[in-house]
Design a protein around this motif. Sequence first.
Motif, mmCIF file in Angstrom:
data_model
loop_
_atom_site.group_PDB
_atom_site.id
_atom_site.type_symbol
_atom_site.label_atom_id
_atom_site.label_comp_id
_atom_site.label_asym_id
_atom_site.label_seq_id
_atom_site.Cartn_x
_atom_site.Cartn_y
_atom_site.Cartn_z
ATOM 1 N N ASN A 150 0.812 -1.217 0.000
ATOM 2 C CA ASN A 150 0.000 0.000 0.000
ATOM 3 C C ASN A 150 0.846 1.269 0.000
ATOM 4 O OD1 ASN A 150 -2.615 -0.789 -0.249
ATOM 5 N ND2 ASN A 150 -3.150 -0.601 1.902
ATOM 6 N N ASP A 151 1.992 1.242 0.675
ATOM 7 C CA ASP A 151 2.808 2.451 0.734
ATOM 8 C C ASP A 151 3.269 2.879 -0.658
ATOM 9 O OD1 ASP A 151 4.351 0.160 0.591
ATOM 10 O OD2 ASP A 151 5.916 0.869 1.955
ATOM 11 N N HIS A 169 -0.197 6.761 -6.476
ATOM 12 C CA HIS A 169 -1.598 6.987 -6.891
ATOM 13 C C HIS A 169 -2.133 5.912 -7.834
ATOM 14 C CE1 HIS A 169 -0.889 10.904 -5.075
ATOM 15 N NE2 HIS A 169 0.130 11.098 -5.893
ATOM 16 N N TRP A 170 -1.915 4.648 -7.486
ATOM 17 C CA TRP A 170 -2.367 3.559 -8.344
ATOM 18 C C TRP A 170 -3.876 3.562 -8.560
ATOM 19 C CZ3 TRP A 170 0.664 -1.534 -6.764
ATOM 20 C CH2 TRP A 170 2.032 -1.337 -7.027
ATOM 21 N N ASP A 171 -4.637 3.920 -7.553
ATOM 22 C CA ASP A 171 -6.103 3.915 -7.711
ATOM 23 C C ASP A 171 -6.547 4.788 -8.870
ATOM 24 O OD1 ASP A 171 -6.624 2.102 -5.720
ATOM 25 O OD2 ASP A 171 -7.242 3.575 -4.229
ATOM 26 N N ALA A 172 -5.824 5.878 -9.105
ATOM 27 C CA ALA A 172 -6.177 6.790 -10.192
ATOM 28 C C ALA A 172 -5.600 6.339 -11.533
ATOM 29 C CB ALA A 172 -5.677 8.201 -9.877
ATOM 30 N N TYR A 201 -3.365 -3.354 -1.311
ATOM 31 C CA TYR A 201 -2.695 -3.892 -2.494
ATOM 32 C C TYR A 201 -1.720 -4.985 -2.052
ATOM 33 C CZ TYR A 201 -4.254 -0.374 -5.911
ATOM 34 O OH TYR A 201 -4.999 0.397 -6.774
ATOM 35 N N ILE A 202 -1.870 -6.160 -2.653
ATOM 36 C CA ILE A 202 -0.950 -7.260 -2.364
ATOM 37 C C ILE A 202 -0.290 -7.761 -3.653
ATOM 38 C CG2 ILE A 202 -1.818 -8.115 -0.165
ATOM 39 C CD1 ILE A 202 -3.089 -9.521 -3.464
ATOM 40 N N ALA A 203 -0.589 -7.066 -4.756
ATOM 41 C CA ALA A 203 -0.026 -7.441 -6.053
ATOM 42 C C ALA A 203 0.047 -6.212 -6.943
ATOM 43 C CB ALA A 203 -0.878 -8.526 -6.715
ATOM 44 N N VAL A 204 0.892 -6.290 -7.950
ATOM 45 C CA VAL A 204 1.028 -5.200 -8.918
ATOM 46 C C VAL A 204 0.697 -5.746 -10.309
ATOM 47 C CG1 VAL A 204 3.515 -5.663 -9.087
ATOM 48 C CG2 VAL A 204 2.601 -3.489 -9.911
ATOM 49 N N PRO A 205 -0.193 -5.067 -11.050
ATOM 50 C CA PRO A 205 -0.552 -5.536 -12.398
ATOM 51 C C PRO A 205 0.513 -5.156 -13.417
ATOM 52 C CG PRO A 205 -1.725 -3.514 -11.923
ATOM 53 C CD PRO A 205 -0.944 -3.860 -10.677
ATOM 54 N N VAL A 206 0.679 -6.003 -14.402
ATOM 55 C CA VAL A 206 1.732 -5.802 -15.393
ATOM 56 C C VAL A 206 1.177 -5.324 -16.735
ATOM 57 C CG1 VAL A 206 3.638 -6.924 -16.615
ATOM 58 C CG2 VAL A 206 3.096 -7.608 -14.279
ATOM 59 N N ASN A 262 14.258 -10.326 5.073
ATOM 60 C CA ASN A 262 15.432 -9.491 4.851
ATOM 61 C C ASN A 262 15.028 -8.068 4.438
ATOM 62 O OD1 ASN A 262 17.617 -8.233 3.168
ATOM 63 N ND2 ASN A 262 18.721 -10.066 3.804
ATOM 64 N N PRO A 263 15.422 -7.023 5.194
ATOM 65 C CA PRO A 263 15.036 -5.637 4.877
ATOM 66 C C PRO A 263 15.482 -5.181 3.490
ATOM 67 C CG PRO A 263 15.871 -5.771 7.121
ATOM 68 C CD PRO A 263 16.158 -7.097 6.482
ATOM 69 N N ALA A 264 16.691 -5.581 3.076
ATOM 70 C CA ALA A 264 17.182 -5.190 1.749
ATOM 71 C C ALA A 264 16.328 -5.815 0.653
ATOM 72 C CB ALA A 264 18.639 -5.606 1.584
ATOM 73 N N ASN A 265 15.911 -7.055 0.853
ATOM 74 C CA ASN A 265 15.060 -7.723 -0.129
ATOM 75 C C ASN A 265 13.653 -7.123 -0.131
ATOM 76 O OD1 ASN A 265 17.253 -9.317 -0.674
ATOM 77 N ND2 ASN A 265 16.469 -11.141 0.363
ATOM 78 N N GLN A 266 13.192 -6.670 1.042
ATOM 79 C CA GLN A 266 11.902 -5.980 1.117
ATOM 80 C C GLN A 266 11.946 -4.684 0.303
ATOM 81 O OE1 GLN A 266 11.222 -5.434 5.297
ATOM 82 N NE2 GLN A 266 10.657 -7.569 5.668
ATOM 83 N N ALA A 267 13.065 -3.965 0.410
ATOM 84 C CA ALA A 267 13.225 -2.729 -0.348
ATOM 85 C C ALA A 267 13.251 -3.024 -1.848
ATOM 86 C CB ALA A 267 14.502 -2.017 0.072
#
Length: 414
Positions: free
Chosen positions: A102-103, A109-112, A128-133, A305-310
């Motif tokens: 979500n961050d 502004h994905w909703d828009a 949001y738990i996924a990103v569309p391609v 892993n924080p680096a992998n999260q980033a």
Amino acid sequence: MQLTTFVLVCLQVLAASARAGEIEVLHWWTSGGEARAAQSLKASMQAKGHTWKDFAVAGSGGDSAITVLKSRVVSGNAPAAAQIKGPSLQAWASEGVLTSINDVAKAEHWDALLPKVVSEQMKYKGDYIAVPVNVHRVNWLWLNPAVFARTGAKPPSNWDEFFDAAETLKEAGVIAVAHGGQSWQDLTLFETVALGVGGAEFYRKALVQLDPAELGGVTMEKVLGTFKRIKPYTDRGAPGRDWNLATAMVIKGEAGMQFMGDWAKGEFLAAGSLPGKGFICTPAPGTAKAFIYVVDSFAMFKLKNPANQAAQKDLASAVMSPEFQQVFNLNKGSIPVRMGMKMDKFDDCAKASALDFTAAAKSAALLPSVANGMAVSSAVEGAIKEAVSQFWNSDKMTPAEAMKRIVGAAKTRP
């Protein structure tokens, strides 16, 4: 001044190195056009300093990849992202293994930027738990114009014209329809025929809402009859054939037509074939005003892993960027999922697809693909897929028996 600049550059490099992580992505983009598209994503992540770990599993329209993914997740070794779509996203999220992005979505502004039908599928309980391609159109018919010119066949716009063209091609010694006899390809053809014969409202009631009356009704009987009538125009080598090998048959002129989503266009383009010259794209018979869609998406798994999260968040941001949306979809054959994109670099097939997507959304003719994981649960999809393939491959099964099996398949529970 030069020393100060040098120090700043060094600090920036060190900061980038500190943020750099490993991003492992599970996907099944392994054919020519798809592999080129995946490479563009890899390059984007490497440019940010991250290490890309490719986790590609070929075959079966993603079935094999999902089997491997399940074993990885159960063993506590999930990748950063995996190619998952449709209702399966919510199923995975309900297991508590996906993370919120979500961050990133709110900051950008994905909703828009996304059609609502897409953004809602990317969320679980509002997050949001996924990103569309991208957005694929399934209901395309691909033609080799040289084969049509040589045989005198005419490009079809309705089913009568289609069967006339198929007969002309067959009589000329050409395989009329290139088909891959895998269950997901059988169901892809079936849903295209269902839309072309029954229309958008029938498709929605029967294949999305799973209305027993429609699944076992007169229109479905007509759909099954038209579907099975296509089979004699395929070849004996179809069973087990991958979809891209069927596309190659059209590219080489061994076959005249193929029913397939616009990922097939990536194969034509990768082979140096140009739209309007080397191939023709036309909506499947009877489906010109409707749009069966597939939205590829990456589900984001929980990482420690924080680096992998980033790196994972950088991946989400990169996928939605205008630059990636353009490069990726030019290679993949699909159209950008991000609204407001300029289409001047896209070919006529993509431009037509983008216009039809927008029009279909306004006319309630925008329909999720059953065969490609967008409409129903994986359990129901699998059961319907099996029933349809059994009918396609049987010389004795009647449409009435097939309808009974499909109605039963629609009642499948996870």
